[in-house]
Design a protein around this motif. Structure first.
Motif, PDB file in Angstrom:
ATOM      1  N   PHE A 101       4.873  -5.474   4.341  1.00 36.67           N
ATOM      2  CA  PHE A 101       5.528  -4.232   3.946  1.00 36.67           C
ATOM      3  C   PHE A 101       5.068  -3.758   2.558  1.00 36.67           C
ATOM      4  O   PHE A 101       5.262  -2.600   2.212  1.00 36.67           O
ATOM      5  CB  PHE A 101       7.053  -4.383   3.994  1.00 36.67           C
ATOM      6  CG  PHE A 101       7.623  -5.266   2.924  1.00 36.67           C
ATOM      7  CD1 PHE A 101       8.144  -4.713   1.764  1.00 36.67           C
ATOM      8  CD2 PHE A 101       7.653  -6.647   3.066  1.00 36.67           C
ATOM      9  CE1 PHE A 101       8.673  -5.515   0.771  1.00 36.67           C
ATOM     10  CE2 PHE A 101       8.178  -7.449   2.081  1.00 36.67           C
ATOM     11  CZ  PHE A 101       8.693  -6.891   0.929  1.00 36.67           C
ATOM     12  N   LEU A 102       4.441  -4.619   1.765  1.00 39.18           N
ATOM     13  CA  LEU A 102       3.948  -4.238   0.444  1.00 39.18           C
ATOM     14  C   LEU A 102       2.529  -3.670   0.472  1.00 39.18           C
ATOM     15  O   LEU A 102       2.028  -3.217  -0.554  1.00 39.18           O
ATOM     16  CB  LEU A 102       3.976  -5.442  -0.505  1.00 39.18           C
ATOM     17  CG  LEU A 102       5.357  -5.945  -0.895  1.00 39.18           C
ATOM     18  CD1 LEU A 102       5.243  -7.230  -1.700  1.00 39.18           C
ATOM     19  CD2 LEU A 102       6.102  -4.887  -1.682  1.00 39.18           C
ATOM     20  N   PHE A 103       1.893  -3.693   1.625  1.00 37.94           N
ATOM     21  CA  PHE A 103       0.497  -3.263   1.726  1.00 37.94           C
ATOM     22  C   PHE A 103       0.270  -1.873   1.140  1.00 37.94           C
ATOM     23  O   PHE A 103      -0.673  -1.649   0.397  1.00 37.94           O
ATOM     24  CB  PHE A 103       0.047  -3.303   3.196  1.00 37.94           C
ATOM     25  CG  PHE A 103      -1.369  -2.875   3.402  1.00 37.94           C
ATOM     26  CD1 PHE A 103      -2.410  -3.752   3.135  1.00 37.94           C
ATOM     27  CD2 PHE A 103      -1.662  -1.601   3.858  1.00 37.94           C
ATOM     28  CE1 PHE A 103      -3.737  -3.376   3.326  1.00 37.94           C
ATOM     29  CE2 PHE A 103      -2.982  -1.207   4.039  1.00 37.94           C
ATOM     30  CZ  PHE A 103      -4.012  -2.096   3.772  1.00 37.94           C
ATOM     31  N   SER A 104       1.157  -0.928   1.454  1.00 32.94           N
ATOM     32  CA  SER A 104       0.965   0.446   0.987  1.00 32.94           C
ATOM     33  C   SER A 104       1.228   0.604  -0.509  1.00 32.94           C
ATOM     34  O   SER A 104       0.897   1.637  -1.081  1.00 32.94           O
ATOM     35  CB  SER A 104       1.867   1.404   1.773  1.00 32.94           C
ATOM     36  OG  SER A 104       3.222   1.137   1.489  1.00 32.94           O
ATOM     37  N   ARG A 105       1.803  -0.398  -1.140  1.00 33.75           N
ATOM     38  CA  ARG A 105       2.066  -0.352  -2.580  1.00 33.75           C
ATOM     39  C   ARG A 105       1.187  -1.343  -3.341  1.00 33.75           C
ATOM     40  O   ARG A 105       1.475  -1.694  -4.477  1.00 33.75           O
ATOM     41  CB  ARG A 105       3.540  -0.650  -2.874  1.00 33.75           C
ATOM     42  CG  ARG A 105       4.499   0.355  -2.276  1.00 33.75           C
ATOM     43  CD  ARG A 105       4.274   1.758  -2.871  1.00 33.75           C
ATOM     44  NE  ARG A 105       5.205   2.708  -2.339  1.00 33.75           N
ATOM     45  CZ  ARG A 105       4.889   3.667  -1.489  1.00 33.75           C
ATOM     46  NH1 ARG A 105       3.652   3.813  -1.080  1.00 33.75           N
ATOM     47  NH2 ARG A 105       5.794   4.513  -1.055  1.00 33.75           N
ATOM     48  N   ALA A 106       0.119  -1.766  -2.721  1.00 32.85           N
ATOM     49  CA  ALA A 106      -0.797  -2.724  -3.359  1.00 32.85           C
ATOM     50  C   ALA A 106      -1.328  -2.187  -4.676  1.00 32.85           C
ATOM     51  O   ALA A 106      -1.562  -2.942  -5.618  1.00 32.85           O
ATOM     52  CB  ALA A 106      -1.945  -3.066  -2.411  1.00 32.85           C
ATOM     53  N   TYR A 107      -1.510  -0.874  -4.780  1.00 39.65           N
ATOM     54  CA  TYR A 107      -2.039  -0.297  -6.016  1.00 39.65           C
ATOM     55  C   TYR A 107      -1.090  -0.515  -7.189  1.00 39.65           C
ATOM     56  O   TYR A 107      -1.530  -0.702  -8.322  1.00 39.65           O
ATOM     57  CB  TYR A 107      -2.394   1.187  -5.836  1.00 39.65           C
ATOM     58  CG  TYR A 107      -1.226   2.126  -5.689  1.00 39.65           C
ATOM     59  CD1 TYR A 107      -0.683   2.757  -6.795  1.00 39.65           C
ATOM     60  CD2 TYR A 107      -0.678   2.396  -4.443  1.00 39.65           C
ATOM     61  CE1 TYR A 107       0.387   3.635  -6.665  1.00 39.65           C
ATOM     62  CE2 TYR A 107       0.385   3.265  -4.306  1.00 39.65           C
ATOM     63  CZ  TYR A 107       0.920   3.882  -5.419  1.00 39.65           C
ATOM     64  OH  TYR A 107       1.972   4.746  -5.294  1.00 39.65           O
TER      65      TYR A 107
END
Length: 133
Positions: A101-107
Motif C-alpha cells: 500500500f506504500l508503493f504509490s508514496r515511495a517518493y
C-alpha cells in the motif's frame, strides 16, 4: 549545540516546505518524482538561506559574501539529495515496496531518507564555510 538545534529546526521547517512542494508537484502537476524533488529542494533553499542567515548564525557578513557560498552549498546539497533520492526511490519501487500500500508514496519515503543523510553535510558546510566568522 544550540546552533545545531536552531539549524535543525529551520532545516525542519524548510524540509516541511520541500515535502509540501514535492507532493504538490507530483500529485497535482504530474511531475516526475526526481525532478519534483530537485525543484522543491531549490524552492525551499530560499527560506533556508534567509532563516539561517538571520536566526541561526546571526551573520553580519554581506549577502554578497555569503550568498555565492550558499548557492554552491545548495547545488552540492541538491546534487547529493537528488542522487540519494533517485537511488532510494529506485530501490523502494523495484525491490522493497512492490505490491504494498506504500508503493504509490515511495517518493515521500525516498525523500525522507535522502533528507536525513544530507542534513549533516549541509550543517557542516554552513558552519565551516558559509557563516564562518
Amino acid at each position: 549545540m544550540i546552533r545545531f538545534i536552531k539549524f535543525a529546526f529551520i532545516g525542519g521547517a524548510a524540509t516541511l516546505l520541500q515535502f509540501f512542494l514535492l507532493g504538490i508537484f507530483v500529485e497535482f502537476f504530474g511531475m516526475v518524482p526526481t525532478l519534483a524533488s530537485a525543484t522543491s529542494y531549490c524552492s525551499s533553499a530560499i527560506f533556508n538561506y534567509l532563516a539561517n542567515y538571520y536566526l541561526t548564525f546571526g551573520s553580519n557578513s554581506s549577502h554578497q559574501k555569503t550568498l555565492p557560498k550558499f548557492i554552491v552549498t545548495v547545488a552540492l546539497g541538491m546534487a547529493l539529495s537528488t542522487a540519494l533520492f533517485s537511488i532510494f526511490h529506485y530501490l523502494l519501487v523495484n525491490y522493497v515496496l512492490v505490491n504494498t500500500f506504500l508503493f504509490s508514496r515511495a517518493y515521500l519515503i525516498a525523500q525522507l531518507f535522502a533528507t536525513l543523510l544530507t542534513l549533516i553535510v549541509n550543517f557542516m558546510m554552513h558552519k565551516l564555510w558559509i557563516y564562518r566568522k
